[in-house]
Design an enzyme around this catalytic site. Sequence first.
Site, PDB file in Angstrom:
ATOM      1  N   PHE A  72     -19.832   7.155 -52.455  1.00 16.34           N
ATOM      2  CA  PHE A  72     -19.379   5.895 -53.065  1.00 16.34           C
ATOM      3  C   PHE A  72     -18.488   5.085 -52.135  1.00 16.34           C
ATOM      4  O   PHE A  72     -17.697   4.271 -52.592  1.00 16.34           O
ATOM      5  CB  PHE A  72     -18.643   6.174 -54.392  1.00 16.34           C
ATOM      6  CG  PHE A  72     -19.250   7.280 -55.211  1.00 16.34           C
ATOM      7  CD1 PHE A  72     -20.547   7.164 -55.675  1.00 16.34           C
ATOM      8  CD2 PHE A  72     -18.551   8.445 -55.482  1.00 16.34           C
ATOM      9  CE1 PHE A  72     -21.130   8.195 -56.412  1.00 16.34           C
ATOM     10  CE2 PHE A  72     -19.123   9.475 -56.219  1.00 16.34           C
ATOM     11  CZ  PHE A  72     -20.416   9.351 -56.687  1.00 16.34           C
ATOM     12  N   THR A 126     -28.560   8.876 -53.550  1.00 19.48           N
ATOM     13  CA  THR A 126     -29.315   7.697 -53.939  1.00 19.48           C
ATOM     14  C   THR A 126     -30.816   7.934 -53.916  1.00 19.48           C
ATOM     15  O   THR A 126     -31.569   7.164 -54.504  1.00 19.48           O
ATOM     16  CB  THR A 126     -28.995   6.549 -52.967  1.00 19.48           C
ATOM     17  OG1 THR A 126     -29.066   7.089 -51.647  1.00 19.48           O
ATOM     18  CG2 THR A 126     -27.599   6.019 -53.200  1.00 19.48           C
ATOM     19  N   GLU A 182     -25.510  -0.679 -55.372  1.00 20.57           N
ATOM     20  CA  GLU A 182     -24.180  -1.145 -55.763  1.00 20.57           C
ATOM     21  C   GLU A 182     -24.229  -2.317 -56.734  1.00 20.57           C
ATOM     22  O   GLU A 182     -23.206  -2.902 -57.058  1.00 20.57           O
ATOM     23  CB  GLU A 182     -23.381  -1.481 -54.504  1.00 20.57           C
ATOM     24  CG  GLU A 182     -23.148  -0.219 -53.707  1.00 20.57           C
ATOM     25  CD  GLU A 182     -22.527  -0.447 -52.354  1.00 20.57           C
ATOM     26  OE1 GLU A 182     -21.312  -0.269 -52.244  1.00 20.57           O
ATOM     27  OE2 GLU A 182     -23.248  -0.777 -51.418  1.00 20.57           O
TER      28      GLU A 182
HETATM   29 MO1  MOS Z   1     -20.685   1.656 -50.363  1.00 22.37          MO
HETATM   30  S1  MOS Z   1     -18.778   1.534 -51.140  1.00 22.37           S
HETATM   31  O1  MOS Z   1     -20.730   0.190 -49.498  1.00 22.37           O
HETATM   32  O2  MOS Z   1     -20.488   3.037 -49.392  1.00 22.37           O
END
Ligand code: MOS
Length: 760
Positions: free
Chosen positions: A245, A473, A726
């Site tokens: 993250f 992901t 995101e």
């Molecule tokens: Mo993401 S916070 O751009 O790794």
Amino acid sequence: MDIAAAPKPKENMGEPLARIDGRLKVTGAARYPADIDVANLAYAVLVPSSIAKGEVARLDTGEARAMPGVIDILTVNDVSGKLDKPKFGNANATSIAPLQDHKIWHDGQVIAVVIGENFEAAQEAAMRVRADYRDERPSATFDSEGVEEADAIGATRWLKQHPKAGDFDGAFAAAPVKIDQTYSTPTQHHNPIELFSTTAVWRDDELTIYEPSQNVFGWKVAVAAQLKMDPEKVRMVSPFIGGAFGSKGPMTPRTAIVALAARKLGRAVRCVVEREKAYSIQTYRAETRHHIRMGADRDGKITAFSHQGKEITSRPDPYVVGGTSATARMYGYGSVLTQVSMVRADRNTPGYMRSPPETPYVYALENAMDEMAVALGMDPVEFRRINDTMTEPIEGKPFSSRSLMKCYDQAAEAFGWSRRNPQVGSMTDGDWLIGMGCATAIYPTNVAPCAARVRLSSNGHVTVQVASHEIGTGIRTVAGQIAAERLGVGFDAVEVETGDTALPPAPVSGGSNSTASVGSAVIKACEGIRDKLFYSASTANDGPLTGKDMANFELRDGKVMAGDTAEKLTDTMNRLGAGVIEEYAEFVPKGGSPDGVAKLYKGQTEFQGGDDGDKVKYAFGAEFVEIRINRLTREIRVPRLVGAFAAGRIANTRTARSQLMGGMIWGVGCALHEATDIDRRVARYVNRDLQDYLVPVNADIRELEVILVPEIDHDVNPAGVKGLGELGNVGTPAAVASAVYHATGKRIRDLPIRIDQLIA
Ligand code: MOS
């Protein structure tokens, strides 16, 4: 490259294939960096400072050294002069260099590292290291005495300018309807389930580091610089990452210190940081403040928009996310004025956290949008439709594609928005007040240079190698899927290797660029293989495809095909004299520097996207939430979330859905739960690990619907992918705030929204 040749071009959606690594993860077979077997391992435990500002006056390690199982304790004496100081920016999270002098920049800074024969011995000894300090009064956050405020321009690659257009002051003064409000977001921490860890192994003068990382090439070069060694002698290995993250995006000072410890001891050293120490040795999302002024005509057209943001950073490092690039371009405002500043305090340096610039900045903007819709007496969806635009208002550039209102229409329909009675407090169910709200999600489409190697064997087996990062992901799955599609083999025949600097370099896995960048590189490598095969089949002396037009060739089911005519892949490859065809490709995005891949080898990622280029490139979404607030206890529940998102080609509808779902749930956490509290007297985090940091659990989330809105965009990159890792959480917090207002008439402008703010 022909995007239209991809399967299902009409819907522009890839198959919802299950994750390549799913079974490994659920059976516990996936080996995270701290699980990797290493011979003769010693264990390192960090000793954190108990002050936020000042100096270590005296360190007493005597009692700790005498503990059984203790091998060594590293202090300033061992580290100072042996490591170069990290340079803030690029791959380094901070310039703060623990153990290189006696200075303390923030609470929890490392003041010693205990090495033991096992973790428990090192941990117990770490508790017996005693420090005396010369301490000074720290400045904790906004409004604390001693903080320093400065304009943020030049501090971040995201913030090249303060976007501005037209005469804001005049337009705002003249606007018949106005909003002038402030909003704030708290410090937030990432809390990945996988702990932060470093394992350093030396073989002669060669170093291998196993560590969860979103940027193996960047770290390889950065750690080599700190250790004053040739980067070619460093290998970073990060096969699986158990949540990142952004917290594992830039490298923190621990990595080089553990490597140094291993070199000093002549044995492998592993440091797994205890959860309660992590908040001050990782990065975090800085608290932000926003001043928004908005003016509109009575018919709902925005004539003036101003967004001023402020963010906390550490004393030495100018970290700032600066989200005005997106908020200034979100709608067709008549005039725009923006400014971002940073406020330096005695804190560890903040960093990227999921959807870095957009989450706090769009929260403020979308809250103001909802307030303006109320002030105008307008439906919030219709208000956004009136201000929707295909041209951004700062430089007048077109969006490469923008399906925002399609997202609103599809999400509104699925949500049942038409059943909402706009009257505040009008919808109830027994003791529960019902609120419905919505907000826009936006995220810039980033793409970066990337290299990849693809091997096709005559038996149809495919290997894809790319030093991207499986941060959860699904990049392995998606990279494998793209290769399988292009090479006409089954997905089961594809193997994907990631997370190792022995592989071709990939960009940092951040800014939602990976599917676009890695996908484009894999496509390019596959095109190289196809060209070789097609040329061979077409120019053969005597084959079924001899003389046929290569433009009509395709690879399918282990055959080279032209219409109904086929040649077995094995025959084509035999003619080429190859059991394996291997192609290494370097992809550089349009508008990017031609030596982009050479820069990757040097540890630097260069993004294109967002507001760059002739056309601006963003993914969009519309999010709707229903909340229920108990009339008596003010308990807040979120029974329903619906989000519709358009992000170009969706490489895999299952992994995409998972990312968006996770993002929206995170958005609920951001709206209602998350906050790291700071003791302002001592500049220390109070709730300093996951046990005291609130996040939504399964029981907090009931119905959640993700709608993938088809969108074709040939401008973004050869993969046609905008990226969406995101996107999901960007709109949720403002949608929740909007719903809370609808239920109660209370406009909560400071996150998180908790019961105490709702008690009359
Ligand atoms: Mo993401 S916070 O751009 O790794």
